[in-house]
Design a protein around this motif. Structure first.
Motif, mmCIF file in Angstrom:
data_model
loop_
_atom_site.group_PDB
_atom_site.id
_atom_site.type_symbol
_atom_site.label_atom_id
_atom_site.label_comp_id
_atom_site.label_asym_id
_atom_site.label_seq_id
_atom_site.Cartn_x
_atom_site.Cartn_y
_atom_site.Cartn_z
ATOM 1 N N ILE A 144 -13.016 1.800 -0.318
ATOM 2 C CA ILE A 144 -11.880 0.550 -0.010
ATOM 3 C C ILE A 144 -12.213 0.325 1.437
ATOM 4 C CG2 ILE A 144 -9.722 -0.321 -0.131
ATOM 5 C CD1 ILE A 144 -9.015 1.553 -2.321
ATOM 6 N N ARG B 35 -6.442 -2.165 -11.516
ATOM 7 C CA ARG B 35 -6.618 -1.946 -10.229
ATOM 8 C C ARG B 35 -7.720 -0.423 -10.345
ATOM 9 N NH1 ARG B 35 -8.901 -3.349 -5.603
ATOM 10 N NH2 ARG B 35 -8.425 -2.129 -3.934
ATOM 11 N N ASP C 12 -3.844 -1.894 0.082
ATOM 12 C CA ASP C 12 -5.269 -1.684 -0.111
ATOM 13 C C ASP C 12 -5.560 -1.053 -1.234
ATOM 14 O OD1 ASP C 12 -5.961 -2.923 2.597
ATOM 15 O OD2 ASP C 12 -5.937 -1.045 3.590
ATOM 16 N N VAL C 13 -4.864 0.209 -1.505
ATOM 17 C CA VAL C 13 -5.201 0.673 -2.791
ATOM 18 C C VAL C 13 -4.987 -0.095 -3.899
ATOM 19 C CG1 VAL C 13 -4.568 2.816 -4.106
ATOM 20 C CG2 VAL C 13 -5.017 2.827 -1.762
ATOM 21 N N VAL C 14 -3.577 -0.526 -3.807
ATOM 22 C CA VAL C 14 -3.225 -1.358 -4.943
ATOM 23 C C VAL C 14 -4.235 -2.682 -5.273
ATOM 24 C CG1 VAL C 14 -1.357 -2.716 -5.931
ATOM 25 C CG2 VAL C 14 -0.986 -0.536 -4.794
ATOM 26 N N GLY C 15 -4.821 -2.992 -4.165
ATOM 27 C CA GLY C 15 -5.661 -4.169 -4.093
ATOM 28 C C GLY C 15 -4.816 -5.515 -3.990
ATOM 29 N N LEU D 111 -11.920 5.956 -3.496
ATOM 30 C CA LEU D 111 -10.951 5.399 -2.542
ATOM 31 C C LEU D 111 -11.437 5.087 -1.204
ATOM 32 C CD1 LEU D 111 -7.744 7.297 -3.698
ATOM 33 C CD2 LEU D 111 -8.398 5.159 -4.055
ATOM 34 N N ARG E 25 -0.984 -3.938 -13.886
ATOM 35 C CA ARG E 25 -1.705 -4.539 -12.994
ATOM 36 C C ARG E 25 -2.281 -3.243 -12.254
ATOM 37 N NH1 ARG E 25 -0.108 -8.233 -9.062
ATOM 38 N NH2 ARG E 25 -0.986 -7.960 -6.986
ATOM 39 N N LEU E 26 -1.659 -2.347 -12.100
ATOM 40 C CA LEU E 26 -2.178 -1.034 -11.602
ATOM 41 C C LEU E 26 -3.332 -0.505 -12.157
ATOM 42 C CD1 LEU E 26 0.889 0.819 -10.161
ATOM 43 C CD2 LEU E 26 -0.630 -0.336 -8.848
#
Lengths: 911, 196
Positions: free
Chosen positions: B54, B34, A502-505, B51, B30-31
């Protein structure tokens, strides 16, 4: 003659084996008898070999192969249980963890194998390496390639289950073999439909076949032309059976789905049908609370219904059953009762291994029939080489691609095992048998090749894969018991990974699994599980529950010993141990105080202990216990009845009754003899009144009496001791072990000594003893008084009284008519006195066991309170007493007592 | 992510982060994307709020604890380096990873021990190096859900602690924690493929 006899012998043998095999663990069913053989040779190989031998014998005798592997039977009856078993017990987590790889190998790999093998064989033929007799074109070879390319779940399962490779490897190979059947069949159908000149009927069948796989009726119709005129035994019946279905199949044939689409339709549709039935099954089991018995039946019925439904709908039945098993398991297991779960598990495993056994044996048998196949070395060798080579190549290529996406790449060793584990089996064989020889002229060659390929892969590869796995040091599966920590942490990891995704998406596998689990928890489980099950259904809780049960079982196992040793355990346990111990300890004590009169010692000990330890009774070890027990035992059955333990009572009663009946005669003889000769004649006479009938019946006792007299005298010496001894011995006897231990002389002595006491107790007293021991309370109350009185004078009297009561009771029992008024008073008295101890039981018992009740309590009570009180019996007793006292005193001496005790002690030691 | 075009495409001091975490260029990038997407206010750091928004994390029973693990030592913000450092625990173990062979190098973040330590921290709320019975109970309560009664939960917690507790102090130390999981393939179970 021998030849003719052999098969007759062999067949039932084989049948018996096949029948008994299911009860074994699935992995090692039939040939477990010799561990060595099974450890080296996979069972499937042995079964095929056995089938070959059987088939050979049958062929030699009957000149034709009797038992054929018929595709209809195979697909309708033999395959479903195997597939259901594998689907139901498939570790679903592993399966879905590796779903990508499994699908790749199953679809891409199978297509690759089919086309490359077919094309290569065609090339081989073009190159002239295949004999020209084999008339086959590219399409024929492609058809053959498609049917030979399927890795067979049965063979793979049979071999890999024994090899124990690591889970990932196993699930990939096995999952592939499960799923690729659909691909193979569809492919087979597609290719076949392109063959020139196919009859309409044939397409119907092929369609039917490919989609649904098996249709006995249609199969028979189709097979008949190519079947060498060998009519199935019950053709007419089968045709009737198939008629309706044929129409159904034709309906499908009229508008067949286009090939490429049909692949998806067939496989996905099959899976969907399976899931629908899984849903139905789970939902049904939710409401079977009151009819637990049908739960296992439901599982099998609905799973099979899924199979048939998919088949009727021209979908992949294998996939349907697999998905049904896979999907329903969680909910079904939660819903059905524990027993049903066990039943389902073992029935499923049994059916599967039955089917497996039958398949492999039939495969062996039908391979013997040489009229069915034609040999071509080029084709056979080429096929063998190609399937091995292309499988390896395909695995390497696919793995290379897959490893780009896999978290844990499949290394080279895995790939070797995977390519080598591509076993072909009964599916290929059934498919090739189904070919129509008019359309595929080379059918016989294909059949031969298929048989060779199946045999080669199952026997040669199956034999060598185990050493190979060992040699390559493939990671084996480790079996370790689940621990709570592992289970808990595993869940934690799952949640962590889902959260991190989730955090990483990135919505990857963990994300979707998490999603699914939430959905399952929120809706599906609520819908499909009964409330109680849903509440308990948590994996961590489940593990905890199982661990607890395991602990409980082991605790009970251990506990039995521990408790018994300490004498704390169950009533049954302590009685035995305690008896042995008690007898020994008592003997030791008693022997130590040999000078004392035995009765006195015993009485004092009992009374003191009773008072002090009343509360502690149960906790005390047998040593303290036993004297009381014996005493009580001799006293009455009622006490026993008092105890809540009905079981013991029953056993005791039954035993008692038997013993009574058996020993009655002998004991009475002894008693009568003893009484008559050594003891007070009056007592003897009176007793004789009652006993006379018995004696009259048995004249033998008289003779014995003389012989016994000597023994009687000896016994008389220490009556009291013997009493105690007898009680002890009796108790020992009660426990059952002791009878053997008793010396015949001792028995005789006992019987003679206090004929009434011993004889009565030995058979009767024994049963009460354990229970009596448990019932401490009655004793205490009654005994405390008794002990005081008894200690001084009554010691000797007691035996007499006992005898009296005994004899009377016995006599009354034996000859109902005989018992005179003397007995009645005793009876009447007894209940009130016993009432102190146990009222209801005593009364109840009186009817069943009058003697025991009479024997001790009355005597003791009389002795303790006053002899004068005793009405009719007392005078007799009093008369007897002096005599007894004389004898006792004269005979009583520490030495004799000790000797007796020693005997007993030895006994105890033996025990 | 197109809306974030204004952000720099490359994270600051990417090299040092890469060295520390072992991420590949691509996954680091990528990170970073994000990270920027989560950092809605372009603060340059993430707060707990960032966070918590999410969605799926809210349902995750361990979501709060995992969010907390991004903010060690009571910080209220985490920059990209810290963000990447936490996620580096889940980088798959690479056999050819140079860090593994070189004893001088500090243990890479994705080593078995570090993966386990990360999980251990989620249990060990008070950071005393031990999972007490109470802490175990709390985790179990999160995981098992409402179907199991409190008593049963407690007995499970007792049993779990007992099972792992080797030295008998009534709590699970990190060593005992690793011991209880020694048969498990942690490298596989605590890795996410895309975080190469």
């Amino acid at each position: 003659m021998l030849r003719a006899a052999l098969p007759l012998l062999m067949l039932p043998l084989a049948a018996a084996r096949a029948a008994e095999e299911p009860t074994q663990e699935p992995g090692v069913p039939v040939f477990h008898l010799s561990r060595k053989v099974t450890s080296l040779v996979p069972e499937s190989c042995l079964l095929i070999l056995l089938g070959l031998v059987l088939g050979g014998i049958v062929l030699a005798v009957a000149k034709k192969a009797e038992y054929q592997l018929e595709p209809g039977t195979f697909f309708l009856f033999l395959l479903p249980p195997i597939v259901l078993d594998s689907g139901y017990f498939m570790p679903s987590r592993l399966f879905f963890d590796n779903l990508g790889a499994i699908l790749t190998y199953a679809v891409v790999g199978t297509l690759w194998n089919a086309f490359t093998t077919g094309a290569a064989l065609w090339g081989l033929q073009q190159a002239g390496l295949v004999a020209s007799r084999v008339q086959a074109g590219l399409l024929d070879f492609l058809l053959f390639g498609s049917l030979i390319s399927a890795v067979d779940p049965v063979a793979v399962l049979a071999v890999f289950e024994e090899v124990h490779v690591n889970e990932t490897l196993f699930i990939i190979v096995f999952g592939e073999s499960l799923l690729n059947d659909a691909v193979t069949v569809v492919l087979y159908k597609v290719v076949k439909s392109h063959l020139p000149g196919i009859r309409k009927e044939e397409t119907v069948w092929v369609e039917k076949w490919g989609l649904g796989k098996a249709h006995p009726g249609i199969l028979v119709l189709d097979l008949k032309p190519g079947d060498h005129g060998r009519a199935p035994p019950s053709l007419s019946a089968r045709q009737q059976y198939c008629q309706p279905r044929k129409g159904l199949g034709q309906g499908h044939a009229d508008n067949p789905t286009p090939p490429p689409a049909s692949l998806f339709v067939v496989s996905l549709g099959g899976a969907a049908v399976g899931l629908v039935f899984a849903f139905l099954l789970a939902l049904t089991t939710r409401f079977t609370k009151r009819v637990r018995i049908i739960e296992p039946l439901l599982v099998f019925l609905l799973a099979y219904a899924a199979y048939l439904t998919a088949e009727m709908a021209s979908l992949s039945a294998i996939l349907a059953v697999t998905m049904c098993g896979l999907g329903c398991k969680k909910y079904v297991e939660a819903n059905i009762s524990h027993k049903s779960r066990t039943a389902v598990k073992y029935t499923m495993k049994t059916l599967a291994s039955c089917a497996e056994t039958v398949i492999f044996m039939l495969l062996g048998i039908s391979a013997v029939d040489s009229s069915k196949w034609a040999w071509d070395s080029g084709l056979v060798l080429g096929t063998l080489i190609f399937i091995l080579f292309f499988r390896a190549l395909g695995v390497v290529l696919q793995t290379w691609v897959l490893n780009q996406f896999r978290l844990v790449p499949l290394d080279k060793i895995d790939q070797v095992v995977m390519s080598y584990g591509g076993l072909r089996g009964a599916v290929a064989f059934a498919l090739v048998i189904l070919l129509d020889r008019t359309k595929v002229p080379a059918k016989d060659y294909f059949v031969a090749t298929t048989i060779v390929v199946v045999f080669f892969t199952v026997i040669v590869q199956g034999l060598t894969i185990k050493p190979l796995v060992k040699w390559l040091k493939v990671k084996r599966s480790e079996h370790h018991k689940p621990t709570l920590n592992q289970e808990l942490h595993e869940h934690t990891f799952d949640h962590i990974l889902a959260a991190v995704e989730d955090v990483v998406g990135h919505h990857g596998y963990h994300y979707w699994r998490d999603r699914w689990e939430q959905f399952d928890k929120k809706y599906l489980s609520q819908l499909l599980m009964r409330r109680s099950a849903y509440r308990i259904r948590d994996q961590i809780w489940d593990v905890y529950y199982r661990l607890n049960i395991r602990d409980a079982i082991s605790f009970v196992d251990q506990g039995g010993h521990v408790l018994s040793s300490t004498g704390l355990t169950l009533p049954s346990m302590p009685s035995r141990n305690s008896v042995a111990e008690t007898s020994v300890t008592n003997l030791l004590r008693e022997s130590g105080s040999g000078a004392c009169l035995d009765l006195q010692v015993i009485d004092t000990v009992r009374s003191g202990r009773d008072r002090e330890d009343a509360a502690m009774h149960h906790l005390l070890s047998g040593g303290l216990y036993k004297p009381r027990r014996r005493y009580k035992a001799s006293c009455s059955h009622h006490f026993i009845s008092e105890d809540a333990q009905e079981r013991q009572d029953k056993e005791v009663f039954q035993q008692n009754m038997k013993r009574r009946l058996e020993s009655f005669k002998s004991t009475k003889h002894n008693i009568c003899l003893t009484k008559n000769k050594p003891r007070p004649h009056k007592a003897g006479h009176k007793k004789k009144d009652g006993m006379a009938s018995v004696e009259a019946i048995n004249k033998k006792p008289r003779d014995l009496g003389f012989q016994d007299t000597a023994a009687v005298i000896l016994t008389v010496e220490s009556e009291e001791e013997e009493e105690s001894n007898s009680s002890e011995t009796e108790k020992e006897d009660d426990e059952g072990i002791i009878f053997v231990a008793r010396a015949t002389s001792e028995v005789l002595q006992e019987g003679k000594i206090s004929g009434s006491l011993e004889l009565c107790p030995s058979p009767r007293v024994i049963p009460p003893s354990p229970t009596c021991a448990e019932k401490e309370l009655p004793w205490k109350s009654g005994h405390g008084d008794l002990a005081v009185y008894v200690s001084s004078e009554t010691t000797k009297i007691v035996p007499v009284d006992m005898q009296m009561g005994w004899n009377q009771s016995i006599s009354s029992l034996e000859s109902l008519a005989s018992p005179p008024c003397t007995q009645d008073p005793t009876l009447t008295r007894l209940p009130p006195r016993q009432l102190d101890v146990d009222e209801p039981p005593a009364l109840l018992d009186l009817s069943s066991d009058p003697r025991p009740t009479f024997a001790f309590p009355p005597s003791l009570a009389k002795a303790g309170r006053s002899r004068s009180e005793s009405s009719a019996d007392i005078p007799q007793q009093q008369e007897l007493q002096p005599l007894m006292g004389h004898k006792d005193r004269t005979h009583l001496s520490p030495g004799t007592a000790n000797s007796h005790w020693c005997i007993h002690f030895n006994r105890g030691g033996r025990l | 992510m197109g809306a974030r075009g204004s952000h720099s495409a490359v994270p600051p001091d990417a090299d040092s982060i890469r060295r520390e975490t072992g991420f590949s260029q691509a996954s680091l990038l990528r990170l970073y994307h994000r990270f920027q997407a989560l950092d809605r206010d372009n603060k340059g750091y993430l707060s707990r709020m960032d966070l918590q928004q999410i969605g799926a994390l809210a349902v995750n029973p361990l979501g709060d604890r995992i969010i907390e693990s991004f903010f060690p030592d009571g910080n209220h913000q985490v920059d990209f380096a810290g963000f990447a450092r936490v996620l580096a625990h889940f980088r798959p173990v690479d056999e050819e990873d140079p860090g593994m062979q070189d004893p001088k190098q500090p243990e890479p973040l994705n080593s078995r021990m570090n993966k386990l330590r990360f999980a251990f921290q989620l249990y060990d709320l008070d950071r005393d190096g031990k999972i007490s019975r109470n802490e175990m109970l709390q985790v179990l309560r999160l995981m098992v859900g409402v179907q199991v009664t409190e008593e049963q939960l407690e007995s499970i917690a007792d049993r779990t602690v007992q099972e792992a507790d080797i030295d008998g102090d009534g709590a699970v130390s990190f060593m005992e924690f690793t011991k209880s999981l020694e048969k498990m393939n942690i490298e596989q179970k605590m890795s996410i493929r895309i975080l190469k």
